[in-house]
Design a protein around this motif. Sequence first.
Motif, short mmCIF file in Angstrom:
data_model
loop_
_atom_site.label_atom_id
_atom_site.label_comp_id
_atom_site.label_asym_id
_atom_site.label_seq_id
_atom_site.Cartn_x
_atom_site.Cartn_y
_atom_site.Cartn_z
N PHE A 473 0.84 -1.19 0.00
CA PHE A 473 0.00 0.00 0.00
C PHE A 473 0.88 1.24 0.00
N VAL A 474 0.42 2.27 -0.73
CA VAL A 474 1.14 3.55 -0.80
C VAL A 474 0.28 4.63 -0.17
N ARG A 475 0.86 5.33 0.81
CA ARG A 475 0.16 6.42 1.48
C ARG A 475 0.98 7.70 1.34
N ASP A 476 0.35 8.74 0.82
CA ASP A 476 1.01 10.05 0.65
C ASP A 476 2.34 9.90 -0.09
N GLY A 477 2.33 9.05 -1.11
CA GLY A 477 3.51 8.87 -1.93
C GLY A 477 4.56 7.95 -1.35
N GLN A 478 4.32 7.40 -0.15
CA GLN A 478 5.29 6.53 0.50
C GLN A 478 4.81 5.08 0.45
N ALA A 479 5.62 4.22 -0.16
CA ALA A 479 5.31 2.79 -0.19
C ALA A 479 5.64 2.19 1.17
N LEU A 480 4.65 1.62 1.85
CA LEU A 480 4.83 1.09 3.20
C LEU A 480 5.29 -0.37 3.12
N ALA A 481 6.42 -0.56 2.46
CA ALA A 481 6.95 -1.90 2.20
C ALA A 481 7.70 -2.44 3.41
N GLY A 482 7.84 -3.76 3.46
CA GLY A 482 8.59 -4.38 4.53
C GLY A 482 8.24 -5.85 4.68
N GLU A 483 8.62 -6.39 5.84
CA GLU A 483 8.46 -7.82 6.08
C GLU A 483 7.00 -8.20 6.31
N TYR A 484 6.63 -9.36 5.76
CA TYR A 484 5.30 -9.91 5.99
C TYR A 484 5.40 -11.42 6.17
N LEU A 485 4.36 -11.97 6.78
CA LEU A 485 4.19 -13.42 6.87
C LEU A 485 2.88 -13.77 6.17
N LEU A 486 2.96 -14.63 5.17
CA LEU A 486 1.78 -15.13 4.48
C LEU A 486 1.52 -16.56 4.93
N ALA A 487 0.31 -16.83 5.39
CA ALA A 487 -0.09 -18.19 5.75
C ALA A 487 -1.34 -18.54 4.97
N VAL A 488 -1.33 -19.71 4.33
CA VAL A 488 -2.42 -20.14 3.46
C VAL A 488 -2.88 -21.52 3.91
N GLU A 489 -4.20 -21.68 3.98
CA GLU A 489 -4.79 -22.97 4.33
C GLU A 489 -5.87 -23.32 3.31
N LEU A 490 -5.84 -24.55 2.82
CA LEU A 490 -6.88 -25.07 1.94
C LEU A 490 -7.53 -26.25 2.63
N ARG A 491 -8.84 -26.25 2.70
CA ARG A 491 -9.53 -27.36 3.35
C ARG A 491 -10.80 -27.72 2.59
#
Length: 491
Positions: A473-491
């Motif tokens: 996401f970009v707010r006021d011209g600043q990309a708020l980039a950084g570390e994330y954790l993605l967890a996915v579950e299929l059932r």
Amino acid sequence: MSKTDDAPGLPSSHDMAMRSQLSLLVAAFLSMGCGDDARTSSWTYGSVEAGADRSGDHDLDQQQDDALDASSSDAVADVTKDGVTSDIEEPPPYDGPTLYPTGRTHSPLTPFVADRLRDVVAKNPTHHKDRFLKIGDSITVSPSFLYCFADAKVDLGEYAELQDTLEAFASNKVEGKNSFARTSTAAMGGKTASWAMSGKPSPVESEMEVMQAAAAVVMFGTNDIGWFADDHVKTLRWYSAAMFDLVDKLMGAGVVPILSTIPPRDDNPSHDDWVSLFNGVIRGMAQGRQVPLVDYHRELMPLSSHGLSGDGVHPNAMSGNACVLTDTGLAYGYNVRNAITLQALDRIRRSVFDSETAPDEAVELGGQGTITAPFVITDTVFADVRSTLQATNHGLDVYDCSAANESGPEFVYRLEVQETKRLRAVVLTRGDVDVDLHLLGQSVGTSGCLARGDTLVEQQLAKGTYHLVVDTFVRDGQALAGEYLLAVELR
């Protein structure tokens, strides 16, 4: 066969190029410098933290571009008649960061992982390699967990090979007790990961100071999972931030954390419905930091009553002795946890502290996270940790399912669904990082978005090809980039 065809039985030129690209990229990441914080010393993220000045991003992109250019020109030997060349060599076995797949009790302990854990221990060489911390809630503070290894009632059964490790950790005492028998100040009934990191000093800091241990056995989540009642998304954000802080605190202090999945919550169907995803988040943390994971949940599921006592929350134990590791004893939840925890301690003692050969091979994540070569999700529970600061895609800006400005960098994942499944996926961050999750169909673009969430995406999926995009996401011209954790579950 034409000259452009690959010879049967030999690696294709494409495969060799991809392997060379990946090797060069891993080498580039490893060369970017290390710090004391586990986030900045990680092989994955380089030295740029969330919210920091991104003026050096071009240099990172250029390193990656140079690596790809080098691989495309140098990775494949000259091709001769019928596409066969005399000097093609098999690419070396992959030995980079490993996936932590489901279907096994202990996460892969590879040469790469062992080297990384030795680097952690080297941060404080005065720590004792025959001591460990116990960090957790009532399932950890219970007298049925590990205490019995301190007395003479142990029956290792078919686990006799663990005797040396048992004796090693039993031999070193602090305040008159070894690590098995010690009542830890960082383990208490009814507590959460947030509690363990609260206060000055926190319970974790206090226990580290007293024990000066090189390893820690960590399990939180059973109490955390219902902390905000049925608002499990809010709970996951709160829980994951505290757990990541805990793991990074330990690693930064030179302590190897051994993480554990949590048992079922058979007392509460609503909470139990989220246990699998909570465990996916725990798996992601361990994988993201390349530290040991013990899948306790996997071992409990085949047992009668899932190895739980009558309250449906706490494990049961063999009457009189939770350290009987025979077939009879291993029908009980605490006996199982004692066995697999001692195994985990044995694995790091041998391959990290004593530098024996690491026993496992790496499991490679397919793809590159780009629009044309997405990362490939191959498991019904999948997790990934990385930073959008190092994403090379910037092409997806505004999706037709939202007006939000997502013009920052993104990573792309591909998911092949073979039969109707329910998808539940979360993306979790800390601090000022703001990335969002988008579910797309077979084509990757800003049109055809099926669902979007700041944290959670849930969707019924028919058979077909889908893509998940973690976009900044970009707010006021600043990309708020950084570390994330993605967890996915299929059932």
